[in-house]
Every structure is written in structure tokens, then in C-alpha cells.
Write a protein that holds these residues in place. Structure first.
Motif, PDB file in Angstrom:
ATOM      1  N   SER A  37       0.870  -1.182   0.000  1.00 38.99           N
ATOM      2  CA  SER A  37       0.000   0.000   0.000  1.00 38.99           C
ATOM      3  C   SER A  37       0.906   1.231   0.000  1.00 38.99           C
ATOM      4  N   ILE A  38       0.301   2.389  -0.140  1.00 35.49           N
ATOM      5  CA  ILE A  38       1.076   3.631  -0.161  1.00 35.49           C
ATOM      6  C   ILE A  38       0.729   4.430   1.097  1.00 35.49           C
ATOM      7  N   PRO A  39       1.658   4.509   2.034  1.00 36.54           N
ATOM      8  CA  PRO A  39       1.396   5.278   3.257  1.00 36.54           C
ATOM      9  C   PRO A  39       1.116   6.755   2.963  1.00 36.54           C
ATOM     10  N   ASN A  40       0.309   7.360   3.819  1.00 36.89           N
ATOM     11  CA  ASN A  40      -0.059   8.766   3.658  1.00 36.89           C
ATOM     12  C   ASN A  40       1.146   9.697   3.633  1.00 36.89           C
ATOM     13  N   LEU A  41       2.222   9.336   4.329  1.00 37.75           N
ATOM     14  CA  LEU A  41       3.436  10.150   4.287  1.00 37.75           C
ATOM     15  C   LEU A  41       3.875  10.377   2.847  1.00 37.75           C
ATOM     16  N   PHE A  42       3.937   9.309   2.063  1.00 33.24           N
ATOM     17  CA  PHE A  42       4.426   9.421   0.684  1.00 33.24           C
ATOM     18  C   PHE A  42       3.412  10.111  -0.216  1.00 33.24           C
ATOM     19  N   LYS A  43       2.146   9.916   0.032  1.00 35.59           N
ATOM     20  CA  LYS A  43       1.121  10.630  -0.739  1.00 35.59           C
ATOM     21  C   LYS A  43       1.212  12.128  -0.486  1.00 35.59           C
ATOM     22  N   THR A  44       1.604  12.491   0.717  1.00 32.24           N
ATOM     23  CA  THR A  44       1.771  13.907   1.050  1.00 32.24           C
ATOM     24  C   THR A  44       3.020  14.481   0.403  1.00 32.24           C
ATOM     25  N   LEU A  45       4.113  13.724   0.466  1.00 33.72           N
ATOM     26  CA  LEU A  45       5.369  14.189  -0.141  1.00 33.72           C
ATOM     27  C   LEU A  45       5.282  14.267  -1.666  1.00 33.72           C
ATOM     28  N   ALA A  46       4.266  13.660  -2.247  1.00 38.79           N
ATOM     29  CA  ALA A  46       4.133  13.592  -3.711  1.00 38.79           C
ATOM     30  C   ALA A  46       4.020  14.964  -4.370  1.00 38.79           C
ATOM     31  N   HIS A  47       3.734  16.005  -3.613  1.00 41.81           N
ATOM     32  CA  HIS A  47       3.699  17.359  -4.185  1.00 41.81           C
ATOM     33  C   HIS A  47       5.082  17.799  -4.659  1.00 41.81           C
ATOM     34  N   LYS A  48       6.108  17.205  -4.090  1.00 39.39           N
ATOM     35  CA  LYS A  48       7.480  17.544  -4.443  1.00 39.39           C
ATOM     36  C   LYS A  48       8.165  16.258  -4.905  1.00 39.39           C
ATOM     37  N   PRO A  49       8.133  15.980  -6.207  1.00 37.17           N
ATOM     38  CA  PRO A  49       8.652  14.702  -6.720  1.00 37.17           C
ATOM     39  C   PRO A  49      10.059  14.348  -6.266  1.00 37.17           C
ATOM     40  N   GLN A  50      10.964  15.302  -6.255  1.00 35.51           N
ATOM     41  CA  GLN A  50      12.350  14.996  -5.863  1.00 35.51           C
ATOM     42  C   GLN A  50      12.446  14.656  -4.376  1.00 35.51           C
ATOM     43  N   ILE A  51      11.648  15.321  -3.548  1.00 38.09           N
ATOM     44  CA  ILE A  51      11.636  15.003  -2.112  1.00 38.09           C
ATOM     45  C   ILE A  51      11.033  13.624  -1.902  1.00 38.09           C
ATOM     46  N   LEU A  52       9.960  13.332  -2.609  1.00 38.61           N
ATOM     47  CA  LEU A  52       9.338  12.004  -2.530  1.00 38.61           C
ATOM     48  C   LEU A  52      10.350  10.923  -2.892  1.00 38.61           C
ATOM     49  N   ARG A  53      10.984  11.076  -4.036  1.00 38.70           N
ATOM     50  CA  ARG A  53      11.921  10.066  -4.509  1.00 38.70           C
ATOM     51  C   ARG A  53      13.116   9.924  -3.575  1.00 38.70           C
ATOM     52  N   SER A  54      13.685  11.043  -3.147  1.00 36.52           N
ATOM     53  CA  SER A  54      14.864  10.959  -2.280  1.00 36.52           C
ATOM     54  C   SER A  54      14.510  10.390  -0.908  1.00 36.52           C
ATOM     55  N   THR A  55      13.345  10.705  -0.386  1.00 38.83           N
ATOM     56  CA  THR A  55      12.917  10.150   0.903  1.00 38.83           C
ATOM     57  C   THR A  55      12.726   8.646   0.789  1.00 38.83           C
ATOM     58  N   TRP A  56      12.069   8.191  -0.272  1.00 37.84           N
ATOM     59  CA  TRP A  56      11.850   6.762  -0.478  1.00 37.84           C
ATOM     60  C   TRP A  56      13.179   6.030  -0.656  1.00 37.84           C
ATOM     61  N   ASN A  57      14.065   6.583  -1.479  1.00 39.28           N
ATOM     62  CA  ASN A  57      15.374   5.947  -1.697  1.00 39.28           C
ATOM     63  C   ASN A  57      16.191   5.903  -0.406  1.00 39.28           C
ATOM     64  N   ARG A  58      16.154   6.975   0.338  1.00 36.37           N
ATOM     65  CA  ARG A  58      16.910   7.033   1.603  1.00 36.37           C
ATOM     66  C   ARG A  58      16.354   6.011   2.591  1.00 36.37           C
ATOM     67  N   MET A  59      15.035   5.932   2.690  1.00 38.38           N
ATOM     68  CA  MET A  59      14.422   4.983   3.610  1.00 38.38           C
ATOM     69  C   MET A  59      14.797   3.549   3.234  1.00 38.38           C
ATOM     70  N   GLN A  60      14.729   3.233   1.956  1.00 37.96           N
ATOM     71  CA  GLN A  60      15.081   1.885   1.512  1.00 37.96           C
ATOM     72  C   GLN A  60      16.544   1.579   1.827  1.00 37.96           C
ATOM     73  N   SER A  61      17.413   2.529   1.572  1.00 36.70           N
ATOM     74  CA  SER A  61      18.839   2.333   1.793  1.00 36.70           C
ATOM     75  C   SER A  61      19.151   2.116   3.274  1.00 36.70           C
ATOM     76  N   ILE A  62      18.565   2.915   4.125  1.00 31.77           N
ATOM     77  CA  ILE A  62      18.855   2.852   5.555  1.00 31.77           C
ATOM     78  C   ILE A  62      18.205   1.650   6.222  1.00 31.77           C
ATOM     79  N   MET A  63      16.991   1.299   5.825  1.00 31.77           N
ATOM     80  CA  MET A  63      16.224   0.280   6.558  1.00 31.77           C
ATOM     81  C   MET A  63      16.467  -1.145   6.084  1.00 31.77           C
ATOM     82  N   LYS A  64      17.235  -1.340   5.033  1.00 29.43           N
ATOM     83  CA  LYS A  64      17.441  -2.713   4.563  1.00 29.43           C
ATOM     84  C   LYS A  64      18.318  -3.502   5.532  1.00 29.43           C
ATOM     85  N   ASP A  65      18.179  -4.815   5.465  1.00 28.15           N
ATOM     86  CA  ASP A  65      18.964  -5.732   6.277  1.00 28.15           C
ATOM     87  C   ASP A  65      20.424  -5.633   5.850  1.00 28.15           C
TER      88      ASP A  65
END
Length: 179
Positions: A37-65
Motif C-alpha cells: 500500500s502507499i502510506p499517507n506520508l508518501f502521498k503527502t510528499l508527492a507534491h514535491k517529486p524529488q523530495i518524494l523520490r529521495s525520501t523513499w530511496n533514503r528509507m530503503q537504503s537505511i532500513m534494509k537488512d
């Protein structure tokens, strides 16, 4: 008064997948594929595509095993969110930890700052998180020695604390509705 900000509910409208295009649509589709599903955080950040993308990429990078297990990182994210009183993130991490096998009684103790039901390393990490989140200027060599993490593990831990301290503020300031 000029330049004053009035705080109201729903400060930033969420952009749904059906409304999105380009980078936003690509990122939202990736989030949906990976999270279900798409959490509301990301739906909110979607107004700023670069912030959305960088936040998602950063989260994936940091939270992986990696050096620290992903479930320990999720536990850290929960504790940081509790310390910052960020209800959106508390709700998200609490539910996520239940899905990976943490019982509610353990998570309730974590909420209270009681780590006796955790493993020794989880307890040491959360004791460090408590100090690093709210009183980082008081950290001393002893705190790092008691933590007993390798350099790469420590860097991952600090990155999780940093990531969620920032996201806690985003979700609280913008009053993002819980998923």
C-alpha cells in the motif's frame, strides 16, 4: 500579521496514485509494490517529486537488512518516534513490528522505556537511542563502549535515528493522518 502560519488539519492534501504522473507515479507504484500500500506520508510528499523520490530511496537504503537487522532498525524507528511523540510514525512502526513477530506486550514495554523483554543487544541499542535522540550532546565514550557495535553497525544505527527524527517532524508538523 504578514507571513504568519495558521495550523489546521490536513495542511497538505495527499496525492493518490490515480492522480499522479511521471516521477511521482513511478515512485508511488514502487512503494505500493514493495509495501503493499502507499502510506499517507508518501502521498503527502508527492507534491514535491524529488523530495518524494529521495525520501523513499533514503528509507530503503537505511532500513534494509545489512549489518543491523531490519527488525532491529524498525524497533529503533519506533523508539525514536515514541521519544518524539510522533503519533503517525508510532502507529506505523508499532504495526510493522507486530507483523514481524514482536508481541504487543513487548512493544508496550518499549513504549514505556522498559527493555527487559528484549534481547540484550536490542536493550543496549534502545538505551543508546534514548540518549542519542534527546540528549545526544551528553553521549560519552562509555555509551559507545556499552553499545559494543562495530563502526558500520553504529553508522546504520545513527542513520536510522536521523531518518526518523526528521520524518517524525514532517508527519507531526503537517499533521499527516495515520494510515
Amino acid at each position: 500579521m504578514a507571513n504568519s502560519i495558521t495550523i489546521v488539519k490536513d495542511k497538505v492534501k495527499r496525492i493518490e496514485l490515480e492522480e499522479s504522473t511521471g516521477i511521482v507515479k513511478d515512485v508511488l507504484l514502487d512503494i505500493k509494490q514493495q509495501k503493499g500500500s502507499i502510506p499517507n506520508l508518501f502521498k503527502t510528499l508527492a507534491h514535491k517529486p524529488q523530495i518524494l523520490r529521495s525520501t523513499w530511496n533514503r528509507m530503503q537504503s537505511i532500513m534494509k537488512d545489512e549489518k543491523l537487522p531490519a527488525k532491529v532498525k524498525k524497533l529503533v524507528a519506533l523508539r525514536v518516534s515514541i521519544l518524539n511523540n510522533a503519533e503517525y510514525c508510532i502507529n506505523a512502526h508499532y504495526n510493522g513490528l507486530m507483523q514481524v513477530g514482536y508481541p504487543p506486550e513487548v512493544l508496550e514495554q518499549v513504549r514505556e522505556g522498559d527493555y527487559q523483554l528484549l534481547t540484550e543487544i536490542e536493550a543496549r541499542i534502545l538505551e543508546f537511542v534514548d540518549k542519542a535522540t534527546n540528549n545526544f550532546w551528553e553521549l560519552a565514550d562509555d555509551d559507545f563502549e556499552e553499545l559494543a557495535l562495530q563502526e558500520e553497525e553504529l553508522l546504520e544505527l545513527v542513520a536510522v535515528i536521523d531518518l526518523f527524527s526528521g520524518l517524525n517532524r514532517v508527519t507531526a508538523i503537517l499533521n499527516i493522518e495515520k494510515d
